[in-house]
Design a protein around this motif. Structure first.
Motif, PDB file in Angstrom:
ATOM      1  N   GLN A 115       0.837  -1.187   0.119  1.00 43.41           N
ATOM      2  CA  GLN A 115       0.117   0.146   0.171  1.00 43.41           C
ATOM      3  C   GLN A 115       0.866   1.127   0.050  1.00 43.41           C
ATOM      4  O   GLN A 115       0.559   2.238  -0.689  1.00 43.41           O
ATOM      5  CB  GLN A 115      -0.986  -0.040   1.344  1.00 43.41           C
ATOM      6  CG  GLN A 115      -1.684  -1.238   1.263  1.00 43.41           C
ATOM      7  CD  GLN A 115      -2.797  -1.226   0.121  1.00 43.41           C
ATOM      8  OE1 GLN A 115      -3.146  -0.471  -0.540  1.00 43.41           O
ATOM      9  NE2 GLN A 115      -2.895  -2.580  -0.343  1.00 43.41           N
ATOM     10  N   MET A 116       1.892   1.207   0.684  1.00 43.81           N
ATOM     11  CA  MET A 116       2.619   2.351   0.648  1.00 43.81           C
ATOM     12  C   MET A 116       3.359   2.562  -0.467  1.00 43.81           C
ATOM     13  O   MET A 116       3.531   3.854  -0.924  1.00 43.81           O
ATOM     14  CB  MET A 116       4.004   2.193   1.581  1.00 43.81           C
ATOM     15  CG  MET A 116       3.712   2.634   3.329  1.00 43.81           C
ATOM     16  SD  MET A 116       5.067   2.520   4.146  1.00 43.81           S
ATOM     17  CE  MET A 116       4.956   1.551   5.201  1.00 43.81           C
ATOM     18  N   ALA A 118       1.891   1.770  -3.398  1.00 43.76           N
ATOM     19  CA  ALA A 118       1.027   2.423  -4.463  1.00 43.76           C
ATOM     20  C   ALA A 118       0.773   3.814  -3.858  1.00 43.76           C
ATOM     21  O   ALA A 118       0.497   4.654  -4.928  1.00 43.76           O
ATOM     22  CB  ALA A 118      -0.361   1.590  -4.055  1.00 43.76           C
ATOM     23  N   LEU A 119       0.957   4.153  -2.754  1.00 47.89           N
ATOM     24  CA  LEU A 119       0.873   5.691  -2.372  1.00 47.89           C
ATOM     25  C   LEU A 119       1.918   6.605  -3.102  1.00 47.89           C
ATOM     26  O   LEU A 119       1.841   7.631  -3.571  1.00 47.89           O
ATOM     27  CB  LEU A 119       0.845   5.796  -0.864  1.00 47.89           C
ATOM     28  CG  LEU A 119      -0.339   5.511  -0.236  1.00 47.89           C
ATOM     29  CD1 LEU A 119      -0.185   5.570   1.400  1.00 47.89           C
ATOM     30  CD2 LEU A 119      -1.666   6.329  -0.579  1.00 47.89           C
ATOM     31  N   ARG A 123      -0.885   3.379  -8.667  1.00 51.94           N
ATOM     32  CA  ARG A 123      -1.172   2.201  -8.933  1.00 51.94           C
ATOM     33  C   ARG A 123      -0.973   1.587 -10.441  1.00 51.94           C
ATOM     34  O   ARG A 123      -1.242   0.303 -10.529  1.00 51.94           O
ATOM     35  CB  ARG A 123      -2.828   2.066  -8.267  1.00 51.94           C
ATOM     36  CG  ARG A 123      -2.767   1.515  -6.765  1.00 51.94           C
ATOM     37  CD  ARG A 123      -4.181   1.351  -6.596  1.00 51.94           C
ATOM     38  NE  ARG A 123      -4.943   2.819  -6.318  1.00 51.94           N
ATOM     39  CZ  ARG A 123      -6.379   2.695  -6.077  1.00 51.94           C
ATOM     40  NH1 ARG A 123      -6.919   1.553  -5.646  1.00 51.94           N
ATOM     41  NH2 ARG A 123      -7.085   3.816  -5.756  1.00 51.94           N
TER      42      ARG A 123
ATOM     43  N   LEU B 304      -3.509  11.413   0.002  1.00 45.71           N
ATOM     44  CA  LEU B 304      -3.456  10.179  -0.203  1.00 45.71           C
ATOM     45  C   LEU B 304      -4.586   9.313  -0.567  1.00 45.71           C
ATOM     46  O   LEU B 304      -5.607   9.490  -0.103  1.00 45.71           O
ATOM     47  CB  LEU B 304      -2.763   9.587   1.102  1.00 45.71           C
ATOM     48  CG  LEU B 304      -1.371  10.374   1.716  1.00 45.71           C
ATOM     49  CD1 LEU B 304      -1.054   9.781   2.905  1.00 45.71           C
ATOM     50  CD2 LEU B 304      -0.271   9.956   0.660  1.00 45.71           C
ATOM     51  N   ASP B 305      -4.346   8.543  -1.602  1.00 45.02           N
ATOM     52  CA  ASP B 305      -5.371   7.682  -2.103  1.00 45.02           C
ATOM     53  C   ASP B 305      -6.225   7.034  -0.918  1.00 45.02           C
ATOM     54  O   ASP B 305      -5.429   6.132  -0.249  1.00 45.02           O
ATOM     55  CB  ASP B 305      -4.839   6.609  -3.209  1.00 45.02           C
ATOM     56  CG  ASP B 305      -5.787   5.858  -3.715  1.00 45.02           C
ATOM     57  OD1 ASP B 305      -6.034   5.829  -5.028  1.00 45.02           O
ATOM     58  OD2 ASP B 305      -6.455   5.221  -3.116  1.00 45.02           O
ATOM     59  N   ASN B 308      -5.972   2.995  -0.724  1.00 40.82           N
ATOM     60  CA  ASN B 308      -4.617   2.386  -0.244  1.00 40.82           C
ATOM     61  C   ASN B 308      -4.350   2.720   1.403  1.00 40.82           C
ATOM     62  O   ASN B 308      -3.794   2.054   1.907  1.00 40.82           O
ATOM     63  CB  ASN B 308      -3.305   3.100  -0.968  1.00 40.82           C
ATOM     64  CG  ASN B 308      -3.395   2.425  -2.635  1.00 40.82           C
ATOM     65  OD1 ASN B 308      -3.728   3.209  -3.437  1.00 40.82           O
ATOM     66  ND2 ASN B 308      -3.809   1.200  -2.686  1.00 40.82           N
ATOM     67  N   LEU B 309      -4.675   3.983   1.665  1.00 35.23           N
ATOM     68  CA  LEU B 309      -4.316   4.262   2.963  1.00 35.23           C
ATOM     69  C   LEU B 309      -5.091   3.547   3.912  1.00 35.23           C
ATOM     70  O   LEU B 309      -4.698   3.108   4.995  1.00 35.23           O
ATOM     71  CB  LEU B 309      -5.000   5.939   3.130  1.00 35.23           C
ATOM     72  CG  LEU B 309      -4.378   6.687   4.136  1.00 35.23           C
ATOM     73  CD1 LEU B 309      -3.109   6.609   4.295  1.00 35.23           C
ATOM     74  CD2 LEU B 309      -4.910   8.018   4.400  1.00 35.23           C
TER      75      LEU B 309
END
Lengths: 307, 354
Positions: A115-116, A118-119, A123, B304-305, B308-309
């Motif tokens: 996830q990090m 992706a941030l 994506r 921040l998305d 995802n967060l």
């Protein structure tokens, strides 16, 4: 073109990448008996850090292997720091916890890293910049590219280096001692904590190289790329006998070759009823067959279990 | 005795009132989430038999969920034109999944620990790949237009009015799932202290000792795989009918991992713990949803998305809980004692240096 030889070459290249990642799994497992679920994600971070660096340099118009090498040289310390951090934060506090607790925190680390990433990187699939001319060579009806040759050479050298460190140096001796019996190793003056940290360091360094090579080879990277790669590499490590360095190398190469032969031949052997999309099935079936016949893997330690 | 009846009645009231309260305070999408939480509870309870009771690490559990779901989807949809009723498909799903469990379990009996984990994971992936590529399962597109669950003339897929209340389908499913969850809890509870449950515990603690005491470990392990798989199959049947559409993407290894997290995070082998873990992890990602509003309010911009967060927070929660409570959030009292009896003992291996 000779399909068989071509698939074997492709398989060896893919397999050597698996093997490089598998080394990280197997070394960590050998010492603390933990399936480091996040290792695939370390590879992914290596690939993406490498990509960012390579992109930055390539945008100035530089090309050639030097650019890739700089990418690798930046990715290695990044991944090493990451590996050390993961060990310190998520695994060390759980060293004496019930067996599944560190596995769950490893899964947590793996999701968190994805996830990090992706941030940070978004994506979408990112493309490795085209910095290599990548000439092709012909051997006996098959084609091998320069990238493939470099991958084979690099992984070969790194595997040899890892083997030398583990088998021939004082550090390696301490590692093997810690793997056999951490408490006795501790009594003999080995700083087991430090050895474990160094193991993570080595594994993460190898993962960084593997990441950049995977990116260069396939030309793309994104935040989910580590998952399947890690899975395959772990499978390779188990196939060879987890905890054994030689096993990881053998397992990786074998898995790569079988997968590619499967992709090349499954369709024609079965008259198209089972296509190349079943090559993963073949890989997993072989793993199961090997483990049923030899429950501790191809090169794993045999003998009676500890009671 | 009286006290237990009161507590029981109180629980029953809460369970019945829960969807109405949730709907009123949090909105209808949360009732749907409750339904999913119950499906996950059933799955976690099934996996708990394999992992918690018998101590066999299974990373491919979602395969049995898939078997149940695809059975219902194929025999109760226009896909091949059959529309079988639930009362036939539910036991069939359980049986089929159980036989899959036994068949897949058989070659793995000699393996232990992490080797078993990787082989079960391999099986899970194999089944998913077949679902993706076979014609009969409609490949990656999956199967849609699945019949809603129907018992007699009562269709769970449409709304019914009861005493002036209008009950939409998510309410129907909630009560159906509650009944089946209660059934699975009851079976698990009765199993845990039965002859077979104690045999599983013996295998979990020390397989060699269990074997030398004359336990048929082969048969017992297969039994654990089959029982666990049967519950997975039941949940799968319900999932297909509830969702109305399934595809191989619902049955990835990530799902297996999630279910395992529920079992371990809650407290392996302890029913209340597992149920809590399942509900918590099913709801947690949703509970982090306001994070994007929070960003909007504090920074005036969504930096921040949020998706995802949300998962990032979820993952961090997983790590923190494991570090603070490695035995799970709500372990069984016995297990807790076992793990903490050594706390008073001196110096560990880790402390020793050169």
């Amino acid at each position: 073109m000779d399909i068989f030889l071509q698939q074997v070459i492709n398989g060896l290249v893919q397999g050597s990448l698996y093997a490089l990642v598998a080394l990280g799994y197997t070394m960590v497992y050998g010492i603390i008996e933990l399936v480091n679920f996040a290792h695939g994600e370390v590879v992914m971070v290596g690939a993406l850090v490498g990509l960012s660096v390579i992109e930055r340099i390539a945008s100035r118009g530089d090309t050639g292997w030097g650019v890739i090498a700089i990418g690798v040289l930046v990715a290695i310390p990044s991944c090493m720091a990451l590996g050390l951090g993961i060990e310190r934060v998520a695994y060390r506090p759980l060293r004496k916890a019930p067996r599944l607790a560190p596995l769950i925190s490893a899964i947590g680390v793996s999701i968190a890293l994805q996830q990090m990433a992706a941030l940070i990187w978004g994506r979408n699939y990112l493309h490795y910049p085209d910095v290599l001319s990548n000439p092709q060579f012909h051997i006996g009806g098959a084609v091998i590219t320069q990238v493939q040759l470099v991958i084979l050479a690099t992984t070969g050298i790194l595997m040899l280096l890892t083997w030398l460190i583990v088998q021939k140096t004082a550090l390696g001796r301490a590692m093997r001692a810690s793997a056999q019996n951490p408490s006795v190793a501790g009594l003999m003056g080995v700083n087991v904590d430090r050895i474990i940290a160094l193991t993570f360091l080595m594994g993460s360094g190898l993962a960084a190289v593997a990441g950049v090579l995977v990116g260069t080879y396939y030309g793309v990277g994104n935040h989910t790329m580590g998952f399947m790669l890690g899975l395959k590499a772990f499978t390779a490590a188990v196939l060879g006998g987890i905890g054994s360095l030689g096993g990881a190398m053998l397992g990786g190469l074998l898995l790569g070759v079988i997968e590619n032969l499967g992709a090349g031949y499954l369709g024609s052997v079965t008259n198209g009823t089972i296509g190349s999309n079943y090559s993963d099935v073949l890989a997993f079936l072989m793993l199961i067959a090997v483990l049923v016949l030899r429950p501790s893997g191809l090169m794993g330690e045999r003998g009676s279990e500890k009671v | 005795m009286n006290k237990r009846i009161y507590i029981g009645l109180l629980c029953l009231t809460v369970v019945i009132a829960l969807p109405f309260g949730t709907d009123a305070f949090l909105g209808r999408s949360w009732v749907r989430l409750l339904d999913f939480a119950l499906l996950y509870t059933m799955l976690a309870l099934g996996l708990n038999i394999v992992v918690g009771y018998a101590g066999l690490l299974d990373l491919g559990y979602v395969a049995f969920y898939a078997v149940g779901a695809y059975l219902y989807a194929m025999l109760a949809s226009p896909h091949i034109g059959m529309h079988w009723p639930l009362w036939a498909l539910l036991p069939m799903g359980a049986l089929l999944a159980a036989s899959f469990g036994a068949v897949l379990g058989a070659p793995t009996l000699g393996l232990r620990g992490d080797y078993l984990a990787i082989v079960t994971m391999g099986f899970g992936e194999i089944i998913r790949i077949f679902l993706r590529n076979l014609n009969i399962t409609n490949g990656p597109a999956g199967i849609d237009l699945i019949d809603p669950i129907q018992i007699g003339n009562f269709s769970f897929g449409s709304s019914h009015s009861l005493l002036g209340w209008d009950l939409p389908s998510i309410y129907n499913y909630y009560f159906l799932f509650i009944v089946l969850t209660a059934f699975i809890v009851l079976v698990s509870y009765r199993l845990s202290d039965s002859r077979i449950g104690r045999a599983w515990a013996a295998i979990r603690e020390d397989e060699i000792a269990a074997k030398s005491m004359g336990l048929n470990t082969r048969y017992l392990k297969l039994m654990a795989f089959a029982m666990g798989a049967a519950f997975g199959g039941i949940s799968g049947v319900l999932f297909a009918g509830f969702q109305g559409f399934i595809s191989p993407e619902s049955f990835t290894m990530g799902e297996s991992v999630m279910i395992l997290c529920m079992v371990v995070l809650g407290g392996m082998g302890h029913l209340s713990g597992v149920i809590m873990g399942a509900i918590l992890l099913a709801i947690l990602p949703e509970a982090f949803r306001p994070l994007s509003q929070f960003q909007q309010i504090t920074f005036g911009h969504v930096w921040l998305d949020p998706a995802n967060l949300r998962m990032l927070m979820f993952a961090l929660a997983l790590i923190v809980v494991m570090i603070l409570r490695p035995e799970g959030l709500w372990p069984s009292p016995v297990r807790r004692r076992e793990l903490h009896q050594n706390d008073a003992m001196p110096a560990s291996v880790q402390k020793e240096g050169p």
